[in-house]
Design an enzyme around this catalytic site. Structure first.
Site, PDB file in Angstrom:
ATOM      1  N   ARG A   2      34.482  89.881  55.336  1.00 42.06           N
ATOM      2  CA  ARG A   2      34.215  90.102  53.920  1.00 42.06           C
ATOM      3  C   ARG A   2      32.893  90.810  53.669  1.00 42.06           C
ATOM      4  NH1 ARG A   2      31.939  86.571  50.087  1.00 42.06           N
ATOM      5  NH2 ARG A   2      32.319  84.742  51.354  1.00 42.06           N
ATOM      6  N   HIS A 277      28.331  79.819  55.245  1.00 43.25           N
ATOM      7  CA  HIS A 277      27.499  80.376  54.167  1.00 43.25           C
ATOM      8  C   HIS A 277      26.671  79.277  53.499  1.00 43.25           C
ATOM      9  CE1 HIS A 277      29.145  84.461  54.273  1.00 43.25           C
ATOM     10  NE2 HIS A 277      30.322  83.891  54.526  1.00 43.25           N
ATOM     11  N   ASP A 340      35.431  81.190  53.695  1.00 42.98           N
ATOM     12  CA  ASP A 340      35.541  82.398  54.508  1.00 42.98           C
ATOM     13  C   ASP A 340      34.500  82.404  55.631  1.00 42.98           C
ATOM     14  OD1 ASP A 340      33.481  82.614  52.568  1.00 42.98           O
ATOM     15  OD2 ASP A 340      33.332  84.745  53.005  1.00 42.98           O
ATOM     16  N   GLU A 341      34.750  83.216  56.615  1.00 44.06           N
ATOM     17  CA  GLU A 341      33.788  83.527  57.689  1.00 44.06           C
ATOM     18  C   GLU A 341      33.140  82.288  58.299  1.00 44.06           C
ATOM     19  OE1 GLU A 341      32.532  88.012  56.338  1.00 44.06           O
ATOM     20  OE2 GLU A 341      31.433  86.361  55.433  1.00 44.06           O
ATOM     21  N   ALA A 342      33.948  81.271  58.527  1.00 43.50           N
ATOM     22  CA  ALA A 342      33.440  80.031  59.128  1.00 43.50           C
ATOM     23  C   ALA A 342      33.453  80.157  60.645  1.00 43.50           C
ATOM     24  CB  ALA A 342      34.276  78.843  58.654  1.00 43.50           C
TER      25      ALA A 342
END
Length: 535
Positions: A2, A277, A340-342
Site C-alpha cells: 500500500r 503500523h 494491512d502490511e502486518a
C-alpha cells in the site's frame, strides 16, 4: 504494497450533447444586472460533476436577483440546508436571500415522499424559480451542490461579483450508484489541523462524497486523545515524517470535525491501524511490546516493521479502551481497524488478533472496515474489506478477496494505481510517491468498480474511496494539487450511473470545473489530457 517505497453509451452521448446546449428564454423579473455584466449562456444541466442520472433541458432559465427568497418547508433539516445555501450565495451575489416558509417562486427546498432513495433528489428549473425536492436532508444537500455547479463559477467568491446568476431551465433527476463514496486523509504521516480538515471536507462535499476516512494512527504519529491511555497523543503524537512537531486532536477537536462533516452530510470513518503500523503506540507504552521495551519514535517512511503483541492480554485492554472512547465520539456507523502490511505478525497471530478485535468493534455498536488483508482472516458478519491492490496484483490475492465477497463481505474499492491520490501524475510531479506507478487523470477515472475485481459479484461492491497518504504532503495546497483533478473522477465513479461513464464527455465537464477551483482558491494539476479553457 500500500505505501512501500468504442462505443459511447446512449446516456453518455446525451450528456455530451448537453455540453453544446445554450439555454434560451427571458430572465425572470427582479433587479436589473449590474452595468458591467455581459450576457452569457447558463451552464447546461448536464455539465456537472458527478454526471447526473438524468438531465433534460427545457423552458426558460431562472435568474437569481435581489428579490429572490429561499423557500423551505417547516422542518429543521430543510432550514439548515437552506441556511447553508444562503451562506454560499450571499457573498458573491450581494443579495440578502432571506429564508421563508411562505410565497411562491425563488429557490425552494422541499422534503417529500417519492422515489428519491436515501440521497437522491430532483431539481426543476424554470422562469419562476428552482425547486429541489428530496426524500431526505442529504438529498436536498446534494441537490444544492448541483444548483451550485449550475451557477457561474464566480458564485464561489467571497466578495460581490457582477453576475448575472442564471440557472438553465429543465429537470435533473439524480441518485447515487453506490451508498459509500469516500475519501481518506492520512493525518498520521503529517498532521493536519481541524481547519485544514474542514477545508478538505468542503471540497469533498462539492462532489457529493459522503464518507471521510481519517487515518488517525500509524508508525509516525498517534493523532487522537484517548483518556485512558494519555501518552498516545501526548508522546506518540509529538512527531511526524521528517521529524516535525506533529500534533493531535483533543476529543473536542475530533467532535468538531465529526460535527462539521455531518453538517455537510459526510460521516467520519476513524481508522486505528493494527496490528502493524503501530510504532507510535508501542513507543508510548512499553507494556504493549512483547519484550516490554518501548522503541524510539519513528519519523521515516518504511512500513511493516511494527506489531502489537498478539498474545498479551494488555493488548486487548488497549484495543478495547481505544475503540470504546473513539466509538463514543463517532456518529457514523463504521470503525476502520486497518490490518494491512502486518509483515512482522505471523499469519496465525494475525488471524488470532482479528478474531479478538472484530467483536470489540461490534461491542461498541460499530461496523468493521479493514484493508483487504482482513479477508485472510475471517471477516465479521457485515464487515467491509477495502481493496487497495493494483491491476497487477496476483491472482491468488484477488481470488481471496473475491471469495470473501461471495460469502457476504462488502467491498470498498481503492485500487492504488487508480485512485490513490498521493501517486504522482507523471515522473515530473514533484509531490507524491510512485510505488503504484504514475496515475494520470484518465487512468484514475477510466475503470468500472462493478467489474474491477474478477470473481467478485457486482452486488458486493459498496462503493469507491480515494485515499490520500501524506508521506510527502504537509499543506492544504499540496493536498489540493494531488486531489485535483483526480478527486472529482473518483466521486463520479461512486455517484453516477455506469451508462454515463465516458472519458471523452467527462474530460469536457471536468475542464469546466477549473474556473470554480480558481474561484475557491484550489490549486490543481493542469493535466495535458484535459482540454482546459481557463488561465
Amino acid at each position: 504494497m500500500r505505501r512501500h517505497h468504442s462505443t459511447v453509451p446512449r446516456i453518455a452521448r446525451a450528456l455530451g450533447s448537453l455540453l453544446l446546449v445554450t439555454a434560451a428564454g427571458a430572465f425572470a423579473g427582479g433587479a436589473a444586472p449590474a452595468p458591467a455584466a455581459q450576457p452569457r449562456a447558463a451552464t447546461p444541466l448536464g455539465r456537472i460533476v458527478p454526471a447526473p442520472a438524468s438531465a433534460v433541458p427545457g423552458g426558460s432559465p431562472y435568474r437569481i436577483t435581489s428579490a429572490t427568497r429561499i423557500r423551505v418547508d417547516g422542518s429543521r433539516e430543510a432550514r439548515q440546508v437552506g441556511g447553508y445555501l444562503a451562506d454560499l450565495l450571499r457573498p458573491a451575489t450581494g443579495y440578502r436571500l432571506p429564508l421563508t416558509a411562505h410565497g411562491t417562486g425563488g429557490l425552494r427546498l422541499r422534503l417529500a415522499k417519492g422515489a428519491y432513495g436515501a440521497e437522491g433528489y430532483r431539481l426543476d428549473s424554470g422562469a419562476r424559480g428552482v425547486t429541489i425536492t428530496a426524500g431526505t436532508p442529504a438529498g436536498l444537500f446534494h441537490g444544492v451542490q448541483t444548483l451550485r455547479q449550475l451557477l457561474p463559477a464566480a458564485v464561489e467568491k467571497k466578495s460581490a461579483q457582477p453576475g448575472p446568476w442564471t440557472v438553465a431551465g429543465g429537470t435533473v433527476q439524480d441518485r447515487p450508484r453506490y451508498a459509500y463514496r469516500g475519501a481518506m486523509l492520512d493525518v498520521s504521516r503529517h498532521f493536519f489541523t481541524v481547519a485544514q480538515v474542514k477545508r478538505y471536507i468542503d471540497e469533498l462535499a462539492l462532489y457529493k462524497i459522503n464518507e471521510l476516512h481519517l487515518h488517525l494512527s500509524d508508525d509516525q504519529g498517534w493523532r487522537i486523545a484517548i483518556a485512558s491511555w494519555p501518552r498516545l497523543a501526548g508522546y506518540g503524537g509529538s512527531t511526524e515524517v521528517g521529524g516535525g512537531t506533529g500534533g493531535s486532536y483533543t476529543k473536542a477537536d475530533y467532535r468538531e470535525i465529526v460535527r462539521y462533516a455531518a453538517s455537510r452530510y459526510l460521516e467520519v470513518v476513524p481508522e486505528i491501524d493494527m496490528p502493524s503500523h503501530t510504532n507510535a503506540a508501542l513507543a508510548s507504552y512499553a507494556a504493549l511490546n512483547c519484550d516490554g521495551t518501548a522503541p524510539p519514535l519513528y519519523t521515516g517512511t518504511e512500513v511493516g516493521f511494527s506489531s502489537l503483541c498478539v498474545h498479551k492480554p494488555v493488548t486487548y485492554d488497549f484495543v478495547n479502551d481505544v475503540v470504546r472512547e473513539l466509538a463514543a465520539m463517532t456518529l457514523g456507523r463504521y470503525l476502520h481497524i486497518g490490518g494491512d502490511e502486518a509483515h512482522s505478525t505471523s499469519q496465525a497471530d494475525y488471524v488470532t488478533f482479528m478474531d479478538k478485535v472484530q467483536p470489540i468493534v461490534a461491542r461498541y455498536g460499530k461496523t468493521v472496515i479493514g484493508w483487504h488483508q482482513l479477508t485472510a482472516a475471517t471477516p465479521a458478519p457485515g464487515a467491509l474489506a477495502q481493496y487497495w491492490g493494483l491491476d497487477s496484483t496476483g491472482a491468488a490475492e484477488k481470488a481471496q478477496v473475491a471469495r470473501a465477497a461471495r460469502h457476504g463481505t462488502g467491498l470498498i474499492l481503492s485500487p492504488a494505481d487508480r485512485v490513490y491520490l498521493d501517486m504522482k501524475y507523471t515522473k515530473d510531479t514533484p509531490l507524491g510517491l510512485a510505488w503504484a506507478g504514475y496515475v494520470e487523470v484518465r487512468r484514475s477515472y477510466d475503470w468500472d468498480p462493478a467489474a474491477y475485481l474478477p470473481g467478485a459479484p457486482a452486488s458486493a461492491v459498496r462503493g469507491v474511496e480515494a485515499p490520500m497518504w501524506s508521506e510527502t504532503l504537509s499543506t492544504s495546497a499540496q493536498l489540493d494539487t494531488m486531489a485535483f483533478p483526480r478527486l472529482p473522477g473518483a466521486a463520479e465513479l461512486g455517484w453516477s450511473p455506469a451508462a454515463t461513464h465516458d472519458w471523452d464527455t467527462y474530460k469536457v465537464r471536468l475542464a469546466a470545473q477549473a474556473p470554480r477551483w480558481d474561484a475557491l482558491g484550489i490549486g490543481y494539476y493542469r493535466s495535458p489530457q484535459v482540454p482546459w479553457t481557463s488561465g
